[in-house]
Enzyme design. Structure first.
Site, PDB file in Angstrom:
ATOM      1  N   CYS A 382      78.171   1.248 -64.760  1.00 24.37           N
ATOM      2  CA  CYS A 382      79.543   1.469 -64.316  1.00 24.37           C
ATOM      3  C   CYS A 382      80.207   2.565 -65.160  1.00 24.37           C
ATOM      4  CB  CYS A 382      80.314   0.156 -64.296  1.00 24.37           C
ATOM      5  SG  CYS A 382      81.626   0.220 -63.059  1.00 24.37           S
ATOM      6  N   HIS A 508      76.976  -3.238 -61.034  1.00 28.96           N
ATOM      7  CA  HIS A 508      76.668  -4.112 -62.182  1.00 28.96           C
ATOM      8  C   HIS A 508      75.395  -4.920 -61.909  1.00 28.96           C
ATOM      9  CE1 HIS A 508      80.435  -3.624 -64.499  1.00 28.96           C
ATOM     10  NE2 HIS A 508      80.902  -3.285 -63.320  1.00 28.96           N
ATOM     11  N   GLU A 510      73.506  -6.370 -63.939  1.00 29.80           N
ATOM     12  CA  GLU A 510      73.387  -7.539 -64.826  1.00 29.80           C
ATOM     13  C   GLU A 510      73.862  -8.830 -64.152  1.00 29.80           C
ATOM     14  OE1 GLU A 510      75.614  -5.165 -65.024  1.00 29.80           O
ATOM     15  OE2 GLU A 510      77.531  -5.799 -65.869  1.00 29.80           O
TER      16      GLU A 510
HETATM   17  N1  GLN Z   1      86.904   2.068 -65.555  1.00 24.85           N
HETATM   18  C1  GLN Z   1      85.915   2.461 -64.612  1.00 24.85           C
HETATM   19  C2  GLN Z   1      86.393   2.342 -63.188  1.00 24.85           C
HETATM   20  O1  GLN Z   1      87.291   1.615 -62.894  1.00 24.85           O
HETATM   21  C3  GLN Z   1      84.626   1.685 -64.812  1.00 24.85           C
HETATM   22  C4  GLN Z   1      84.759   0.223 -64.544  1.00 24.85           C
HETATM   23  C5  GLN Z   1      83.625  -0.593 -65.111  1.00 24.85           C
HETATM   24  O2  GLN Z   1      82.906  -0.158 -66.001  1.00 24.85           O
HETATM   25  N2  GLN Z   1      83.470  -1.811 -64.632  1.00 24.85           N
HETATM   26  O3  GLN Z   1      85.881   2.993 -62.329  1.00 24.85           O
END
Ligand code: GLN
Length: 545
Positions: A382, A508, A510
């Site tokens: 992310c 994600h 994970e």
């Molecule tokens: N802050 C970033 C976004 O909103 C990444 C979010 C995250 O790592 N879950 O796109």
């Protein structure tokens, strides 16, 4: 008709109610029953999505896009089954429903009160999954500790459910702490007695007591707890500290937690526990043949719960590779061009963690650069993926101010930009791109090699995305978009050509790793780290020769 098990906690918080609930669920599942677990949290946030990880650990996201408590991660990892929005309910959500109904006029003429309106809504939600007809047993974990002001309506709801249902359809398991007093060299049962008394004053009497303890409970202590807490000695279960959370189901099996629960629920004719896969995982976990050091580059590293699912995914992937994965926490705020070599040189792979906001971002970019230049395995999740895009923009494409508009709204190279659908959104709660989305994978890419598939689905939680205006610059220079959501035209995976393992994912992974299905990306990353460590070793062996 489903049967209900409520798990409450007493004496202190952090006793591991989630793990006990998940372990009991695992054992019941292993005996052929259809089980799910839900968590009811007494706080007033509608969901934990707006909480800082320092407050409440990681926010776990389900396929249907619910932002939930991290215990749901344990439920999925243990049961190998997805959870949903219905599996996590907070006081905030209960009140929101009741207040909305009041505004709509559903209670016209009536005074709306905690009892019965709030408790009725709690009961309705507690029985929702049970009424679906999909489960034999619903385990409900009550967040918080008995005696908390805010958990009273939940305990009252449990009392009423227990009163309404036949005795054999609803039981309460109470988890307490038996502290060991070093000076007296004694385990003390008094806090447990008090905790059970408090619960009883609220109208709920536990049927089974699970005792967290550092030392074994002898027969005399078990009898004492049983006598003063008014349960049979067989319903006093010892829960000794374990080396790994994954050993807890086996400890509970030895203690007979599942059998006493089945007896109280009058469920007969259950199968012997089928735990072959679980045991083989534990066997591999206990006998690693290799070791790798993975740097976890994040800004919440001092709080282990903030990256819970990532750490657990490494445990699953490590066992699969018969490899001990040593996580080295690297605080991204403390990384700088000056110290980056010193801090990262002994590692075999880098994972740049998810996150929000500007703090620690420079260190993350520095870490990506190090992995890219030194051909060290890199895995960005992310925000970690976004950092890889920024680093490449700055240091390969030569755009020195390349950035995400999350951190720098004035950059002339907004390589990470707010998604179109996010631009009009004002409210912060539950408004990110959340939950499962499909992703198409390019053939002949690292991602394809890892997933062995051209179509995957992964869970998301973000607002920003790769800015497609720069797509051809990146592709031409060697950072390839190997996974895309074609419906929304969003880049989901980037990877570097000419690097043994450099991959960033906007989602994600994970969140979908379980004991029985370690996530392929984590498995592949650990494998690459092993290869990196071995090639380094042989290079240094050659040097010494
Ligand atoms: N802050 C970033 C976004 O909103 C990444 C979010 C995250 O790592 N879950 O796109």
């Amino acid at each position: 008709m489903a049967k209900y098990i409520f798990v409450t906690g007493g004496v202190t918080s952090s006793l591991g109610k989630g793990i006990i609930a998940a372990s009991l669920a695992k054992l019941l599942q292993s005996r052929g029953l259809k089980v799910t677990i839900q968590k009811f949290d007494p706080y007033i946030n509608v969901d934990p999505g707006t909480l800082n990880p320092y407050e409440h650990g990681e926010c776990y996201v389900t396929d249907d896009g619910a932002e939930t408590d991290l215990d749901l991660g344990h439920y999925e990892r243990f049961l190998n089954l997805p959870t949903s929005q219905a599996n996590n309910v907070t006081t905030g959500r209960i009140y929101q429903t009741v207040i909305n109904k009041e505004r709509e006029g559903d209670y016209l003429g009536k005074t709306v009160q905690v009892v019965p309106h709030i408790t009725d809504e709690i009961k309705r939600r507690m029985m929702l999954l049970g009424n679906s007809g999909n489960f034999d047993i619903i385990i409900t974990e009550l967040g918080g500790t008995v005696g908390d002001i805010e958990s009273l309506p939940f305990v009252e709801a449990v009392r009423q459910i227990q009163w309404e249902l036949p005795e054999e359809d609803c039981i309460v398991v109470h988890l307490t702490l038996i502290p060991y007093l070093k000076a007296a060299k004694e385990l003390k049962t008094k806090p447990t007695q008090h905790s059970v008394r408090l619960l009883s004053q609220e109208g709920v009497h536990p049927n089974v007591i699970v005792c967290r303890t550092e030392k074994p409970l002898n027969q005399e202590l078990r009898r004492k707890i049983a006598l003063f807490c008014n349960v049979k000695p067989e319903a006093v279960i010892e829960a000794m500290d374990a080396n790994s959370i994954y050993e807890v189901p086996l400890k509970m099996l030895q203690e007979g937690l599942d059998v006493i629960v089945l007896k109280k629920l009058r469920i007969n004719g259950y199968a012997a526990p089928e735990l072959t896969k679980w045991n083989s995982f534990l066997q591999k976990l206990a006998t690693p043949k290799h070791k790798v050091n993975i740097g976890l580059i994040g800004k919440y590293v001092e709080l282990q719960d903030a990256y819970k699912s990532i750490l657990e995914a490494f445990v699953h992937a490590g066992a699969g590779n018969q490899c001990k994965v040593q996580i080295v926490n690297v605080h991204s705020e403390h990384l700088s061009p000056k110290n980056v070599h010193e801090k990262l040189k002994d590692l075999d792979g880098l994972l740049v963690a998810p996150g929000f906001g500007a703090r620690g971002v420079d260190g993350k970019i520095e870490a990506v650069k190090y992995a890219r230049e030194n051909k060290m395995p890199f895995f960005g999740i992310c925000l970690g993926m976004q950092m890889a895009v920024i680093e490449f923009g700055r240091n390969v494409l030569g755009w020195s101010d390349a950035h995400s508009t999350e951190m720098d709204s004035a950059t002339t190279h907004p390589v990470i930009a707010l998604m179109e659908e996010q631009k009009k959104i004002k409210n912060k709660g539950g408004t990110m791109r959340l939950g499962a989305y499909d992703c198409d994978i390019e053939k002949e890419s690292l991602a394809h090699q890892i997933y062995d598939n051209t179509q995957i689905s992964e869970r998301h939680r973000h607002r920003w995305e790769f800015n497609n205006n720069y797509l051809s610059d990146y592709t031409n220079a060697g950072l390839i978009p190997s996974g895309k959501n074609t419906i929304k035209n969003l880049v989901e995976i980037v990877e570097l050509k000419d690097h043994p393992f450099f991959i960033g994912v906007q989602y994600h992974p994970e969140l979908k790793s379980t004991v029985e299905n370690p996530h392929p990306l984590f498995v592949g990353f650990v494998k690459a780290a092993r290869a990196f460590s071995e090639s380094n070793k042989s290079a240094s062996d050659k040097q010494t020769v």
